[in-house]
Write an enzyme that holds these catalytic residues in place. Structure first.
Site, PDB file in Angstrom:
ATOM      1  N   ASN A  16      10.769   2.337 -67.479  1.00 55.60           N
ATOM      2  CA  ASN A  16       9.617   2.800 -68.253  1.00 55.60           C
ATOM      3  C   ASN A  16       8.541   3.172 -67.223  1.00 55.60           C
ATOM      4  O   ASN A  16       7.846   2.301 -66.701  1.00 55.60           O
ATOM      5  CB  ASN A  16       9.159   1.663 -69.174  1.00 55.60           C
ATOM      6  CG  ASN A  16       7.993   2.063 -70.046  1.00 55.60           C
ATOM      7  OD1 ASN A  16       7.407   3.134 -69.877  1.00 55.60           O
ATOM      8  ND2 ASN A  16       7.629   1.200 -70.984  1.00 55.60           N
ATOM      9  N   ARG A 101      12.611   5.575 -70.774  1.00 58.59           N
ATOM     10  CA  ARG A 101      11.721   5.762 -71.914  1.00 58.59           C
ATOM     11  C   ARG A 101      10.946   7.063 -71.683  1.00 58.59           C
ATOM     12  O   ARG A 101      10.330   7.245 -70.630  1.00 58.59           O
ATOM     13  CB  ARG A 101      10.744   4.598 -72.000  1.00 58.59           C
ATOM     14  CG  ARG A 101       9.751   4.807 -73.109  1.00 58.59           C
ATOM     15  CD  ARG A 101       8.702   3.729 -73.116  1.00 58.59           C
ATOM     16  NE  ARG A 101       7.819   3.942 -74.244  1.00 58.59           N
ATOM     17  CZ  ARG A 101       6.520   3.650 -74.225  1.00 58.59           C
ATOM     18  NH1 ARG A 101       5.960   3.142 -73.148  1.00 58.59           N
ATOM     19  NH2 ARG A 101       5.794   3.873 -75.289  1.00 58.59           N
ATOM     20  N   HIS A 190       5.940   4.915 -80.519  1.00 63.25           N
ATOM     21  CA  HIS A 190       6.531   3.579 -80.672  1.00 63.25           C
ATOM     22  C   HIS A 190       7.830   3.638 -81.480  1.00 63.25           C
ATOM     23  O   HIS A 190       8.251   2.649 -82.086  1.00 63.25           O
ATOM     24  CB  HIS A 190       5.596   2.597 -81.432  1.00 63.25           C
ATOM     25  CG  HIS A 190       4.347   2.214 -80.703  1.00 63.25           C
ATOM     26  ND1 HIS A 190       3.162   1.973 -81.382  1.00 63.25           N
ATOM     27  CD2 HIS A 190       4.091   2.006 -79.397  1.00 63.25           C
ATOM     28  CE1 HIS A 190       2.231   1.631 -80.508  1.00 63.25           C
ATOM     29  NE2 HIS A 190       2.769   1.653 -79.296  1.00 63.25           N
ATOM     30  N   ARG A 251      -8.304   2.030 -78.315  1.00 61.68           N
ATOM     31  CA  ARG A 251      -8.340   3.326 -79.018  1.00 61.68           C
ATOM     32  C   ARG A 251      -8.913   3.171 -80.418  1.00 61.68           C
ATOM     33  O   ARG A 251      -8.644   2.179 -81.104  1.00 61.68           O
ATOM     34  CB  ARG A 251      -6.929   3.913 -79.126  1.00 61.68           C
ATOM     35  CG  ARG A 251      -6.383   4.394 -77.805  1.00 61.68           C
ATOM     36  CD  ARG A 251      -4.928   4.803 -77.931  1.00 61.68           C
ATOM     37  NE  ARG A 251      -4.118   4.032 -77.012  1.00 61.68           N
ATOM     38  CZ  ARG A 251      -2.807   3.868 -77.097  1.00 61.68           C
ATOM     39  NH1 ARG A 251      -2.119   4.442 -78.069  1.00 61.68           N
ATOM     40  NH2 ARG A 251      -2.163   3.158 -76.220  1.00 61.68           N
ATOM     41  N   GLU A 394      12.046  -3.259 -77.062  1.00 59.78           N
ATOM     42  CA  GLU A 394      12.266  -1.838 -76.794  1.00 59.78           C
ATOM     43  C   GLU A 394      13.273  -1.622 -75.671  1.00 59.78           C
ATOM     44  O   GLU A 394      14.058  -0.686 -75.712  1.00 59.78           O
ATOM     45  CB  GLU A 394      10.919  -1.171 -76.465  1.00 59.78           C
ATOM     46  CG  GLU A 394      10.057  -1.029 -77.710  1.00 59.78           C
ATOM     47  CD  GLU A 394       8.605  -0.716 -77.396  1.00 59.78           C
ATOM     48  OE1 GLU A 394       7.868  -1.662 -77.050  1.00 59.78           O
ATOM     49  OE2 GLU A 394       8.211   0.445 -77.481  1.00 59.78           O
TER      50      GLU A 394
END
Ligand code: AMP
Length: 412
Positions: A16, A101, A190, A251, A394
Site C-alpha cells: 500500500n 492497493r 474504501h 475531512r 483490507e
C-alpha cells in the site's frame, strides 16, 4: 524414482504505497497466515523510518531502522532486506504474486487486474481524478515491477466494489456534458473494506452475501458508508474524491459546494488553500482540534464542550446516512461498524443507532461494551435488524483477490 512435487508458491506480498510511505504485509495464502508486516514512512526525508514486525510462528520483536531512505526503490530494497533476514526474501520461489492497493480505478477497473503496461497507462490516465493517491500507488507498482519483473503483480482498486452503483446513485445532478468531459461522478472509496465487511457480515448472520442487505459504516480516520444489496454496492458516501460524505478525522465530508466559491470570493482563498482547509483542517480536527476519537472521548468526560459538539456533529451525520441508506435499500438485514472508530468506539455505535428502534435498530449496552477482535453482533435478540462490529482486513482481502487471480498463472 519420483521426487515429491514442490508445493505451488502461495505467498503474497501486499503493498500500500503512499507518496511518502509504504505499508506492507506478507501472507501465506495456504492457511491465510500473516508472515510479516511493516511500514516505511517519511520516504525522501532525512528522518525516514522502517518498522518491521516478523509474525512467523507467533512473531518476534519489531525491528526498526532510521535514517534517510531517499525514494520508493530504496524503501522496497530495505523491506526486501528485512524480509530476507527472516528467511522470507522477495527472491523466494514461494512468492506467488504482489498485490498493490490502487485508490482510483475509474469506471474501467471493476475487478482486480493483472498489471501490464496498458494497466499502468490507464492508472496514470486517472491521475487527474486522484492526484494525491494514484501517482504514489504507481511509484510502488513501478518499483516492485522493476524488482520482480517475472512475478504476476495485481492492482486491487478501492473504487472497484462501487462500480455496480446504478447511474441514479453515481451521477451528480450537474450538466451532463461537463460531467462526462471531466469524468465527474461518484466513484466511492474504501471498496476493498466495504466488500470484505459486507461479506463477513453475511457470514456472521449465517447467510450468503446474495441473501442480505447491509449498511457498512467504515469509520477510520477516513470514513465512508455504503449500501450493499445482495452483495453489490448500490450507493456510497464518498464521491469523486474521498472528501464527500461522513465527518472524518480531518475531512469535512458533505458541505454545500457553494462554500468553496464563497471562500474564494469572500476570503480570497485559492483552490489549493480551500482543498487543504476541507481535506486537512476540517472534520473532527477542524471542529475541536483533535482527530482521534479516543482523545475526544477523554475530553468529553472532562466536560469539554467543543469536543462534545464535534462528537454530536459526527454522530448526527452518521445517523443521517443510516437513514438514507435504509431508504435506498428498503429492507436492511444488518448495519456493520468497522475500522478504527467503528471497531472500538462503543459510544459512537450507541449514539448512531439511538432512537432508531422504530426502524428495528437497537444496541445491547452489554454486548456493545465488550471488546473483541472477532466479528460479533451487538444488537439485542429482539431487534429486527442486526447491528454488527466486523473488523476489516483490507490486506487479507487484497491478498486473497491477488492470489485468486494469479494462482492459475503461477501453476501453469
Ligand atoms: P483507522 O483509519 O481505521 O486506522 O482508524 C484510526 C482512528 O480510529 C483513530 O484516529 C481513532 O480516532 C480511532 N480509534 C482507534 N482506536 C480507538 C479506540 N480504542 N477508541 C476510539 N477510537 C479509536
Amino acid at each position: 524414482m519420483s521426487t515429491a512435487p514442490t508445493p505451488a508458491p502461495a505467498r503474497v506480498l501486499v503493498l500500500n504505497s503512499g507518496s511518502s510511505s509504504v505499508k506492507y504485509q506478507l501472507l501465506d495464502m495456504r492457511g491465510g497466515e500473516r508472515l510479516a508486516q511493516g511500514l516505511v514512512e517519511r520516504i525522501g526525508e532525512e528522518t525516514s523510518r522502517l518498522a518491521h514486525t516478523p509474525l512467523l510462528g507467533g512473531g518476534s520483536a519489531p525491528r526498526e531502522r532510521t535514517g534517510p531512505i531517499p525514494d520508493h526503490a530504496a524503501a522496497l530494497k530495505a523491506v526486501a532486506e528485512e524480509l530476507a533476514a527472516d528467511g522470507l526474501g522477495l527472491d523466494s520461489p514461494e512468492l506467488a504474486a504482489i498485490g498493490h492497493r490502487v485508490v482510483h480505478g475509474g469506471l474501467r477497473f471493476t475487478e482486480p487486474t493483472v498489471i501490464d503496461d496498458a494497466v499502468i497507462a490507464e492508472i496514470e490516465r486517472l491521475v487527474p481524478v486522484a492526484p494525491l493517491h494514484n501517482p504514489a500507488n504507481l511509484l510502488g507498482i513501478r518499483t516492485a515491477m522493476a524488482m520482480r519483473p517475472d512475478l504476476p503483480q495485481v492492482a486491487v482498486f478501492d473504487t472497484a466494489f462501487h462500480t455496480t452503483m446504478p447511474e441514479s446513485a453515481a451521477r451528480y445532478a450537474i450538466d451532463v456534458e461537463t460531467a462526462d468531459a471531466h469524468r465527474i461522478r461518484r466513484y466511492g472509496f474504501h471498496g476493498t473494506s466495504h466488500a470484505y465487511v459486507s461479506r463477513a457480515t453475511a457470514r456472521l448472520l449465517g447467510k450468503e452475501p446474495e441473501e442480505v442487505n447491509v449498511i457498512v459504516l467504515h469509520l477510520g480516520n477516513g470514513a465512508s458508508a455504503s449500501a450493499v444489496r445482495g452483495g453489490r454496492c448500490v450507493d456510497t458516501s464518498m464521491g469523486l474524491t474521498p472528501l464527500e460524505g461522513l465527518v472524518m478525522g480531518t475531512r469535512s465530508g458533505d458541505v454545500d459546494p457553494a462554500v468553496t466559491f464563497h471562500l474564494k470570493r469572500v476570503a480570497g482563498m485559492s483552490a489549493d488553500e480551500i482543498d487543504v482547509l476541507l481535506n486537512q483542517r476540517s472534520g473532527l480536527v477542524g471542529l475541536c482540534g483533535d482527530n482521534d476519537m479516543r482523545e475526544i472521548q477523554r475530553r468529553i468526560e472532562a466536560g469539554d464542550e467543543r469536543a462534545a459538539l464535534a462528537f454530536d456533529i459526527y454522530v448526527h451525520r452518521l445517523k443521517k446516512y443510516i437513514g438514507a441508506y435504509y431508504a435506498v435499500l428498503g429492507r436492511v438485514d444488518a448495519v456493520a461498524f468497522t475500522a478504527g472508530v467503528g471497531e472500538n468506539a462503543a459510544a459512537v455505535r450507541a449514539a448512531a443507532v439511538a432512537g432508531l428502534e422504530e426502524l428495528g435498530l437497537a444496541v445491547d449496552a452489554g454486548l456493545n461494551a465488550e471488546r473483541s477482535r472477532e466479528p460479533r453482533l451487538i444488537s439485542p435478540a429482539y431487534a429486527r435488524v442486526a447491528v454488527a462490529v466486523v473488523p476489516t482486513d483490507e490486506e487479507l482481502e487484497i491478498a486473497r483477490q491477488t492470489f485468486a487471480l494469479t494462482r492459475g498463472q503461477v501453476n501453469d
